[in-house]
Scaffold this active site. Structure first.
Site, PDB file in Angstrom:
ATOM      1  N   TYR A 160     -33.023 -57.845  65.855  1.00 39.26           N
ATOM      2  CA  TYR A 160     -33.009 -56.426  66.242  1.00 39.26           C
ATOM      3  C   TYR A 160     -34.428 -55.860  66.167  1.00 39.26           C
ATOM      4  O   TYR A 160     -34.888 -55.164  67.081  1.00 39.26           O
ATOM      5  CB  TYR A 160     -32.060 -55.676  65.301  1.00 39.26           C
ATOM      6  CG  TYR A 160     -32.072 -54.165  65.446  1.00 39.26           C
ATOM      7  CD1 TYR A 160     -31.366 -53.525  66.459  1.00 39.26           C
ATOM      8  CD2 TYR A 160     -32.780 -53.376  64.535  1.00 39.26           C
ATOM      9  CE1 TYR A 160     -31.383 -52.141  66.579  1.00 39.26           C
ATOM     10  CE2 TYR A 160     -32.793 -51.994  64.649  1.00 39.26           C
ATOM     11  CZ  TYR A 160     -32.096 -51.382  65.670  1.00 39.26           C
ATOM     12  OH  TYR A 160     -32.119 -50.007  65.777  1.00 39.26           O
ATOM     13  N   ARG A 232     -34.828 -47.588  50.185  1.00 36.80           N
ATOM     14  CA  ARG A 232     -34.867 -47.070  51.562  1.00 36.80           C
ATOM     15  C   ARG A 232     -35.158 -45.573  51.512  1.00 36.80           C
ATOM     16  O   ARG A 232     -34.958 -44.927  50.490  1.00 36.80           O
ATOM     17  CB  ARG A 232     -33.512 -47.246  52.273  1.00 36.80           C
ATOM     18  CG  ARG A 232     -33.083 -48.668  52.577  1.00 36.80           C
ATOM     19  CD  ARG A 232     -33.947 -49.323  53.628  1.00 36.80           C
ATOM     20  NE  ARG A 232     -33.436 -50.642  53.990  1.00 36.80           N
ATOM     21  CZ  ARG A 232     -33.668 -51.761  53.304  1.00 36.80           C
ATOM     22  NH1 ARG A 232     -34.411 -51.740  52.205  1.00 36.80           N
ATOM     23  NH2 ARG A 232     -33.184 -52.912  53.712  1.00 36.80           N
TER      24      ARG A 232
HETATM   25  P1  NAD Z   1     -25.465 -45.453  68.533  1.00 37.95           P
HETATM   26  O1  NAD Z   1     -24.909 -46.834  68.496  1.00 37.95           O
HETATM   27  O2  NAD Z   1     -24.648 -44.345  67.953  1.00 37.95           O
HETATM   28  O3  NAD Z   1     -25.871 -45.054  70.022  1.00 37.95           O
HETATM   29  C1  NAD Z   1     -26.259 -46.008  70.986  1.00 37.95           C
HETATM   30  C2  NAD Z   1     -25.437 -45.749  72.229  1.00 37.95           C
HETATM   31  O4  NAD Z   1     -25.864 -46.665  73.264  1.00 37.95           O
HETATM   32  C3  NAD Z   1     -23.929 -46.002  72.007  1.00 37.95           C
HETATM   33  O5  NAD Z   1     -23.185 -44.844  72.287  1.00 37.95           O
HETATM   34  C4  NAD Z   1     -23.628 -47.125  72.984  1.00 37.95           C
HETATM   35  O6  NAD Z   1     -22.328 -47.042  73.581  1.00 37.95           O
HETATM   36  C5  NAD Z   1     -24.722 -46.971  74.021  1.00 37.95           C
HETATM   37  N1  NAD Z   1     -24.911 -48.213  74.768  1.00 37.95           N
HETATM   38  C6  NAD Z   1     -25.039 -49.468  74.259  1.00 37.95           C
HETATM   39  N2  NAD Z   1     -25.106 -50.361  75.254  1.00 37.95           N
HETATM   40  C7  NAD Z   1     -25.021 -49.653  76.420  1.00 37.95           C
HETATM   41  C8  NAD Z   1     -25.003 -50.031  77.779  1.00 37.95           C
HETATM   42  N3  NAD Z   1     -25.095 -51.321  78.149  1.00 37.95           N
HETATM   43  N4  NAD Z   1     -24.889 -49.051  78.721  1.00 37.95           N
HETATM   44  C9  NAD Z   1     -24.765 -47.748  78.361  1.00 37.95           C
HETATM   45  N5  NAD Z   1     -24.775 -47.333  77.076  1.00 37.95           N
HETATM   46  C10 NAD Z   1     -24.897 -48.281  76.109  1.00 37.95           C
HETATM   47  O7  NAD Z   1     -26.882 -45.533  67.793  1.00 37.95           O
HETATM   48  P2  NAD Z   1     -27.837 -44.362  67.297  1.00 37.95           P
HETATM   49  O8  NAD Z   1     -27.822 -44.390  65.817  1.00 37.95           O
HETATM   50  O9  NAD Z   1     -27.531 -43.117  68.013  1.00 37.95           O
HETATM   51  O10 NAD Z   1     -29.247 -44.932  67.767  1.00 37.95           O
HETATM   52  C11 NAD Z   1     -29.859 -44.523  68.993  1.00 37.95           C
HETATM   53  C12 NAD Z   1     -31.121 -45.329  69.205  1.00 37.95           C
HETATM   54  O11 NAD Z   1     -32.028 -45.136  68.099  1.00 37.95           O
HETATM   55  C13 NAD Z   1     -30.890 -46.834  69.301  1.00 37.95           C
HETATM   56  O12 NAD Z   1     -31.777 -47.382  70.238  1.00 37.95           O
HETATM   57  C14 NAD Z   1     -31.258 -47.326  67.925  1.00 37.95           C
HETATM   58  O13 NAD Z   1     -31.640 -48.672  67.925  1.00 37.95           O
HETATM   59  C15 NAD Z   1     -32.381 -46.394  67.554  1.00 37.95           C
HETATM   60  N6  NAD Z   1     -32.545 -46.277  66.106  1.00 37.95           N
HETATM   61  C16 NAD Z   1     -31.582 -45.670  65.364  1.00 37.95           C
HETATM   62  C17 NAD Z   1     -31.737 -45.597  63.984  1.00 37.95           C
HETATM   63  C18 NAD Z   1     -30.688 -44.953  63.110  1.00 37.95           C
HETATM   64  O14 NAD Z   1     -30.875 -44.928  61.892  1.00 37.95           O
HETATM   65  N7  NAD Z   1     -29.599 -44.430  63.656  1.00 37.95           N
HETATM   66  C19 NAD Z   1     -32.871 -46.141  63.361  1.00 37.95           C
HETATM   67  C20 NAD Z   1     -33.832 -46.764  64.156  1.00 37.95           C
HETATM   68  C21 NAD Z   1     -33.678 -46.805  65.538  1.00 37.95           C
END
Ligand code: NAD
Length: 335
Positions: A160, A232
């Site tokens: 990841y 963390r």
């Molecule tokens: P989340 O899983 O709630 O949201 C991601 C969304 O992307 C989901 O709703 C999912 O259905 C959608 N998705 C996945 N594959 C898809 C596809 N093929 N087509 C269309 N939609 C698709 O995650 P989040 O916590 O809201 O995170 C959002 C972003 O921030 C992500 O890229 C994540 O890696 C990054 N991020 C989040 C955190 C955290 O702590 N939440 C930390 C670091 C980075």
């Protein structure tokens, strides 16, 4: 009226960003595989689409003349989860393939639109992660180093993290070669209401809130992954959205941490949720569970200097809001 596209708008951070952009008066198109689970979207348009499909991405990025292109695109769509999803190794191929494909599709589709219409006005935001920092700087739980400048030589501890590193470089490449305006965050553990709290993709704060919410009012024992001495920091969702908006409004185009510097051990996190809930909690440690790096904390020197932004909410204040919401979800699911 400014027009924004939010990719991954059915997820945690994306759905909060849609609300914020609507409050600011934007016209918003939203895309995801699913609608938001916990409240109806307020986007002007919401399309269920799979962004691994390039035609679906092209259809999402193009606007009718005379606009042709969005003012801003927020790219949150990714295969995402907590330690139980990301650190087991069981989902590595999907995580790398799906998330990288989405990012490749988005950038190249925008390049095609720009070239076809002779424009280059769309600013792209990429949601990177602190998981891209090298493991060797995160072995000492008391003293992790996550300064932006510590990223290389690279050695993230998960696929990841490697994908996040690749994709931030991909956004930087389109900035360098095609002049795309970009903003790239390295998020550190975002938490809060309307985040995944059950089902295997939830992150530590939500999992701990759920486990404690499920105890009787007297309290009881919960399972804790690892010895709980891993450290963390956690950033409340409203502050994440504020920092992201400020980053988008700035001209800063290098990856930048968006996080809190209030570092705690997982055992301390549990103690805070225990206090917030009013329940006595004892811990049963599962030592062979996936935990990720030994220590991680945001370093906010760069964002303080460049954007004048810093986290303000204490972890306890954020957990009061989050525990209350998860407790309601647990009670609603039981009834
Ligand atoms: P989340 O899983 O709630 O949201 C991601 C969304 O992307 C989901 O709703 C999912 O259905 C959608 N998705 C996945 N594959 C898809 C596809 N093929 N087509 C269309 N939609 C698709 O995650 P989040 O916590 O809201 O995170 C959002 C972003 O921030 C992500 O890229 C994540 O890696 C990054 N991020 C989040 C955190 C955290 O702590 N939440 C930390 C670091 C980075």
């Amino acid at each position: 009226m400014k027009k924004a596209l939010v990719l991954g708008a059915g997820g945690f951070i994306g759905s909060h960003m849609v609300k914020r952009l609507k409050d600011e008066g934007y016209w918003v198109r939203a895309i995801d595989l699913k609608e938001p689970e916990f409240s109806a979207t307020v986007a002007d348009e919401f399309f269920i689409r799979d962004l691994r499909n390039q035609q679906a991405v092209k259809d999402s990025l193009i606007l009718a003349a005379p606009d042709q292109a969005f003012d801003e695109i927020y790219q949150f769509a990714a295969d995402m989860g907590g330690a139980g999803f990301v650190f087991t190794g069981d989902h590595d191929a999907d995580i790398m393939h799906n998330s990288a494909t989405i990012n490749l599709n988005v950038l190249d589709s925008q390049r095609e639109i720009n070239e076809a219409h002779g424009i280059n006005k769309t600013k792209l935001f990429y949601s990177g992660s602190a998981c891209m920092y090298p493991e060797y700087n995160q072995m000492d739980p008391e003293n992790p180093n996550c300064e932006e400048s510590s990223a290389y030589p690279a050695n993230p501890d998960s696929e990841y993290g490697w994908e996040k590193l690749f994709s931030e470089r991909l956004f930087l490449s389109y900035h360098r070669n095609y002049g795309f305006p970009v903003a790239i965050a390295r998020y550190h553990n975002i938490y809060g209401p309307e985040g995944t709290w059950d089902g295997g993709r939830e992150k530590a704060p939500a999992a701990i809130c759920r486990k404690i919410a499920k105890l009787s009012s007297d309290g009881g024992e919960i399972e804790v992954w690892g010895d709980g001495l891993q450290t963390r920091s956690f950033l409340f969702i409203d502050e994440c959205i504020e920092a992201t908006r400020r980053l988008m409004q700035s001209s800063f185009a290098e990856p930048i941490n968006i996080g809190s510097e209030e570092m705690v051990t997982i055992n301390q996190l549990i103690a805070i949720v225990s206090e917030v809930s009013g329940k006595d909690v004892t811990r049963k440690h599962k030592l062979d569970a996936p935990t990720g790096v030994r220590g991680r904390n945001s370093s906010n020197d760069l964002i303080r200097r460049e954007l004048g932004w810093d986290y303000e909410m204490s972890l306890k204040q954020g957990l009061e809001k989050t525990y209350g919401w998860i407790n309601d979800q647990v009670n609603a699911a039981d009834n």
